[in-house]
Design a protein around this motif. Structure first.
Motif, PDB file in Angstrom:
ATOM      1  N   MET A   1       0.820  -1.223   0.000  1.00 31.89           N
ATOM      2  CA  MET A   1       0.000   0.000   0.000  1.00 31.89           C
ATOM      3  C   MET A   1       0.851   1.269   0.000  1.00 31.89           C
ATOM      4  O   MET A   1       0.356   2.360  -0.234  1.00 31.89           O
ATOM      5  N   ILE A   2       2.136   1.118   0.320  1.00 29.59           N
ATOM      6  CA  ILE A   2       2.956   2.322   0.442  1.00 29.59           C
ATOM      7  C   ILE A   2       3.265   2.895  -0.935  1.00 29.59           C
ATOM      8  O   ILE A   2       3.761   2.204  -1.814  1.00 29.59           O
ATOM      9  N   LYS A   3       2.944   4.154  -1.086  1.00 30.42           N
ATOM     10  CA  LYS A   3       3.245   4.817  -2.346  1.00 30.42           C
ATOM     11  C   LYS A   3       4.745   5.089  -2.429  1.00 30.42           C
ATOM     12  O   LYS A   3       5.422   5.201  -1.414  1.00 30.42           O
ATOM     13  N   ASN A   4       5.198   5.265  -3.631  1.00 29.70           N
ATOM     14  CA  ASN A   4       6.628   5.473  -3.839  1.00 29.70           C
ATOM     15  C   ASN A   4       7.186   6.687  -3.111  1.00 29.70           C
ATOM     16  O   ASN A   4       8.353   6.710  -2.740  1.00 29.70           O
ATOM     17  N   ASN A   5       6.344   7.694  -2.933  1.00 28.92           N
ATOM     18  CA  ASN A   5       6.911   8.912  -2.371  1.00 28.92           C
ATOM     19  C   ASN A   5       7.098   8.858  -0.845  1.00 28.92           C
ATOM     20  O   ASN A   5       7.620   9.788  -0.255  1.00 28.92           O
ATOM     21  N   TYR A   6       6.689   7.783  -0.201  1.00 36.65           N
ATOM     22  CA  TYR A   6       7.068   7.599   1.206  1.00 36.65           C
ATOM     23  C   TYR A   6       8.254   6.652   1.284  1.00 36.65           C
ATOM     24  O   TYR A   6       8.416   5.767   0.436  1.00 36.65           O
ATOM     25  N   ASN A   7       9.054   6.816   2.307  1.00 34.64           N
ATOM     26  CA  ASN A   7      10.177   5.908   2.494  1.00 34.64           C
ATOM     27  C   ASN A   7       9.784   4.755   3.396  1.00 34.64           C
ATOM     28  O   ASN A   7       8.925   4.887   4.266  1.00 34.64           O
ATOM     29  N   LYS A   8      10.447   3.620   3.179  1.00 39.43           N
ATOM     30  CA  LYS A   8      10.311   2.478   4.070  1.00 39.43           C
ATOM     31  C   LYS A   8      11.119   2.760   5.336  1.00 39.43           C
ATOM     32  O   LYS A   8      12.086   3.529   5.310  1.00 39.43           O
ATOM     33  N   LEU A   9      10.715   2.115   6.399  1.00 36.02           N
ATOM     34  CA  LEU A   9      11.477   2.220   7.629  1.00 36.02           C
ATOM     35  C   LEU A   9      12.787   1.438   7.431  1.00 36.02           C
ATOM     36  O   LEU A   9      12.772   0.278   7.072  1.00 36.02           O
ATOM     37  N   THR A  10      13.884   2.079   7.628  1.00 39.19           N
ATOM     38  CA  THR A  10      15.157   1.367   7.498  1.00 39.19           C
ATOM     39  C   THR A  10      15.591   0.901   8.877  1.00 39.19           C
ATOM     40  O   THR A  10      15.057   1.347   9.891  1.00 39.19           O
ATOM     41  N   SER A  11      16.555   0.023   8.918  1.00 35.95           N
ATOM     42  CA  SER A  11      17.017  -0.453  10.226  1.00 35.95           C
ATOM     43  C   SER A  11      17.567   0.718  11.039  1.00 35.95           C
ATOM     44  O   SER A  11      17.470   0.746  12.262  1.00 35.95           O
ATOM     45  N   ILE A  12      18.107   1.689  10.365  1.00 38.33           N
ATOM     46  CA  ILE A  12      18.642   2.856  11.083  1.00 38.33           C
ATOM     47  C   ILE A  12      17.541   3.582  11.844  1.00 38.33           C
ATOM     48  O   ILE A  12      17.655   3.849  13.027  1.00 38.33           O
ATOM     49  N   THR A  13      16.437   3.865  11.180  1.00 34.54           N
ATOM     50  CA  THR A  13      15.401   4.610  11.889  1.00 34.54           C
ATOM     51  C   THR A  13      14.711   3.732  12.942  1.00 34.54           C
ATOM     52  O   THR A  13      14.276   4.247  13.960  1.00 34.54           O
ATOM     53  N   TYR A  14      14.627   2.426  12.704  1.00 36.98           N
ATOM     54  CA  TYR A  14      14.075   1.565  13.764  1.00 36.98           C
ATOM     55  C   TYR A  14      14.926   1.699  15.023  1.00 36.98           C
ATOM     56  O   TYR A  14      14.414   1.875  16.127  1.00 36.98           O
ATOM     57  N   THR A  15      16.222   1.647  14.831  1.00 39.45           N
ATOM     58  CA  THR A  15      17.129   1.781  15.974  1.00 39.45           C
ATOM     59  C   THR A  15      16.965   3.144  16.648  1.00 39.45           C
ATOM     60  O   THR A  15      16.946   3.246  17.871  1.00 39.45           O
ATOM     61  N   GLU A  16      16.816   4.145  15.824  1.00 35.40           N
ATOM     62  CA  GLU A  16      16.633   5.487  16.409  1.00 35.40           C
ATOM     63  C   GLU A  16      15.327   5.574  17.192  1.00 35.40           C
ATOM     64  O   GLU A  16      15.273   6.154  18.271  1.00 35.40           O
ATOM     65  N   LEU A  17      14.289   4.980  16.638  1.00 37.59           N
ATOM     66  CA  LEU A  17      12.995   4.969  17.339  1.00 37.59           C
ATOM     67  C   LEU A  17      13.119   4.229  18.667  1.00 37.59           C
ATOM     68  O   LEU A  17      12.577   4.641  19.697  1.00 37.59           O
TER      69      LEU A  17
END
Lengths: 470, 470
Positions: free
Chosen positions: B1-17
């Motif tokens: 469902m994710i449109k191209n103009n959104y980014n996927k969650l990367t492992s980096i941002t998961y770690t930051e979260l």
């Protein structure tokens, strides 16, 4: 006052405007420009270049479009009773008077609603719905002359707001003209609404900066059959303020709970004429308390409870209004305070509001700040809402102090309001005169959001420019 | 469902979260994603990439900032009881559950206000303020499990709204986090407010698309001491609808005025268990009418007036609830209708609302449109507000008809609502499921304004993307 980025009205656009509304509804003679260059805010006068009085929504639409295309300031005016300079055409351009939008279009007794044009006078509307057993509660002190459109633009209150809410609580739907000329309805004629961003509530209180209101759908309620009015004197103003909160904590919601300081009483009586009861020397403040409902016995009980509470707060002898004549006389004193102060001295009126129980702290703070800066203030207002009108009196103050020192004092009063959980305007709006104090309430990020919303509706920034923020 | 103009969650941002909220408050395991991928809207499931449960406003701020910087969808969720898919993470990304913001911070009995976190459950809050003799009226059917933050996001109503208004009428001030991470208060803790654009009212009903609510200041009122409940059966549903308007025109404002069609009653009783009174075969509709106040005698008088009015509209024998047990049993029938319908068939629920007196026209219209398109509907709801929940039952309809023909029928129902002065959602919101029907209510110019307001608050379009409009 016109900034370089606005255009002057050229003869071409005057002619075009004339074509839209007809010769009788447009004027640029000096007398008219002066008349429409003032409201009830201090003694300001700002001249528009033309005064125009449309009679149909199509005319309003054409005017808006023309002003947008030519980047000409467009200031909408109701009845000119505002207290924050909201209707003053401070950037020149077109002054759009809505006075000919003066029809009550429909009173719908099946749904307890009414559709009106914005130029209808508040009091006339109240009287018309009353004839049908209905009630439109918002009743600003200027109800005899203020327009319903102006009331919506400022979410005006009045004494009844303490029980019944402000104008906001009665607006269901608005027909509005956007600066592009587009005409939209903001919502629906329903008591509930959860259909995207609520433009009705965004328009209420936006002071003519987002669109031009051309129709209003109001909610009405059944008219309460009875009311009782009592006047409660105090020898100490702080006691009066403390009694206010105590009445609500006793479970009573009066239909009015008004506060007047000694000076406010004296000035008003001097201005409005004699009263048929004695104002004792020792009284320092009065509360005017009204209860309403359908059952006389219950109202009497409410008054007894109120009496007990105010007596615990050291009131002097309570006066019950025993006739409509006496009720009117008491209300007249309250309603005329504003005019009385105005007639007495150069002044500035601040529309402070705090949570109700913080009223004593606000009153004390205002007096302390006054002592610090050397100004006297006359305070009165809707105490049940925590809404205190602070009239700062010029009196003997030098122009130098008035211009340069006073704003610091006002700033301190507003900072106090914020600290107490309140804000810098409860019902008068920001307009021109409170604009410099917006940063007391709002962060830069918050103000930027407001400005961007303004640009969404009005990308050419022509609607009532210079109001609320720069 | 994710449109191209959104980014996927990367492992980096998961770690930051994870760094922001701690290991215990973040998860991406399949079970959690599925659990938080649903609400009470039909049978939809949409999976986020991570579920995160912040505990402080600073954490919410940091999460918002991170998602904005990385252009990752951020969907805020209250208790997941919504009926329009408002909390579904349809574009993936981060699902922000506010369930740990579950504290009642302060009940201010001096000012009749309360400050709460948005994850507090409606019923728990009601019970807490009741202990102090205070009243928070908004009571959606899901009050036992819905959160106050979700209620604000949709301006939720409930049976009491007819007398006391919806959530909107009780919100004084909001602490909110902007997508940039900035934290602002929307207004002041005052009963009156005329201080620039009203962000409090803009936020109410904005369904998590403009900011994240982290604190709510509610107005409270004194708790009415008594109530009376009556059940009024009709052999004709239209008569019941007509009686609704007539009660208000007789000057009575009940504290609840609920309508149930025969099927709604049967299904609810079947689902919720037996009742201790007989539902006669000939009854086609019920009104559940409550009055409340402080004086038993007046309530009895009100009930007498109501009885006279409903008898003029051909009701059958009226039942008065004579114990708290019976009151609860009657309310249970009403509150369980939604769940009962859900358990019975695939369905779609429409939250139609019209001016109260147009209810008979709405009910008839819904049935006619149903006949035309071949669908059956079960109708019930807050008749006193003109708010009719129309449950369209799939039953024997083919998937083909359900997918392709039904939307045309819904469109016609909504067009009817608009013609009658109403709108397409009274209290459930637009969310995902009503989004396609927004053009029924609004012109393109109007929708464009909404979208631009969205962009003012959320320029990266990360907050609850795909809701209200595309």
């Amino acid at each position: 006052m016109i900034k370089n980025n606005y255009n002057k009205l050229t003869s071409i656009t005057y002619t075009e405007l004339e074509k839209i509304v007809g010769t009788d509804n447009i004027s640029n003679n000096a007398e008219q420009l002066e008349k429409y260059g003032q409201d009830e805010t201090e003694d300001f006068i700002f001249l528009a270049e033309v005064v125009i009085k449309p009679t149909t929504v199509e005319q309003v639409s054409a005017i808006a479009k023309l002003c947008t295309e030519n980047k000409i300031p467009l200031t909408t005016r109701g009845a000119g009773t505002g207290l924050s300079g909201g209707a003053l055409p401070i950037k020149g351009g077109v002054l759009l008077s809505m006075e000919k939008f003066n029809k009550i279009l429909h009173i719908d007794t099946r749904n307890l609603q009414a559709t009106v044009e914005p130029g209808v006078i508040n009091y006339i509307f109240q009287e018309e719905v009353k004839k049908l057993g209905l009630f439109y509660p918002p009743d600003p002190a200027s109800w005899g002359s203020c327009s319903l459109g102006g009331n919506v633009a400022h979410s005006s209150g009045g004494p009844k707001a303490v029980k019944y809410g402000t104008t906001r609580d009665y607006v269901l739907n608005l027909e509005m003209v956007l600066p592009t000329g587009e005409i939209i309805w903001t919502g629906a004629n329903t008591l509930k609404y959860s259909t995207g961003y609520n433009f009705t509530h965004l328009m209420v209180g936006s002071e003519g900066t987002l669109g031009i209101i051309t129709k209003i759908v109001f909610k009405l309620i059944p008219l309460p059959k009875q009311d009782l009015l009592m006047l409660v004197p105090f020898t100490n103003a702080e006691d009066a303020c403390k009694a206010v909160g105590a009445v609500f904590m006793a479970g009573i919601t009066p239909s009015a709970m008004e506060f007047m300081e000694r000076d406010a009483i004296d000035w008003s009586i001097k201005y409005a004429g004699e009263v048929n009861f004695t104002i004792k020397e020792k009284w320092q403040a009065l509360l005017l308390i009204e209860v309403d409902g359908n059952d006389a016995e219950i109202l009497m009980k409410d008054c007894e409870t109120i009496s007990e509470v105010v007596q615990q707060h050291n009131c002097d002898e309570i006066l019950f209004a025993d006739s409509n004549e006496q009720k009117n006389a008491l209300w007249k004193i309250r309603r005329k305070v504003g005019e009385a102060v105005k007639s007495n001295s150069v002044y500035k009126e601040e529309d402070t509001v705090v949570p109700r129980a913080e009223l004593p702290a606000l009153l004390n703070g205002v007096k302390e700040i006054g002592n610090k800066y050397g100004f006297k203030s006359v305070c009165y207002g809707h105490a049940g809402d925590g809404n205190l009108h602070v009239n700062i009196i010029k009196g003997e103050l030098s122009d130098e102090v008035w211009e340069n020192e006073l704003p610091k004092g006002i700033n301190e009063i507003f900072e106090l309001c914020k600290r107490l959980g309140g804000t810098i305007s409860g019902e008068h709006g920001i307009g021109m005169v409170q604009k410099p104090y917006m940063p007391v309430m709002f962060s830069n990020a918050h103000l930027q959001l407001m400005k961007q919303i303004k640009l969404v509706f009005d990308p050419s920034y022509i609607l009532n420019p210079g109001k609320i923020f720069d």
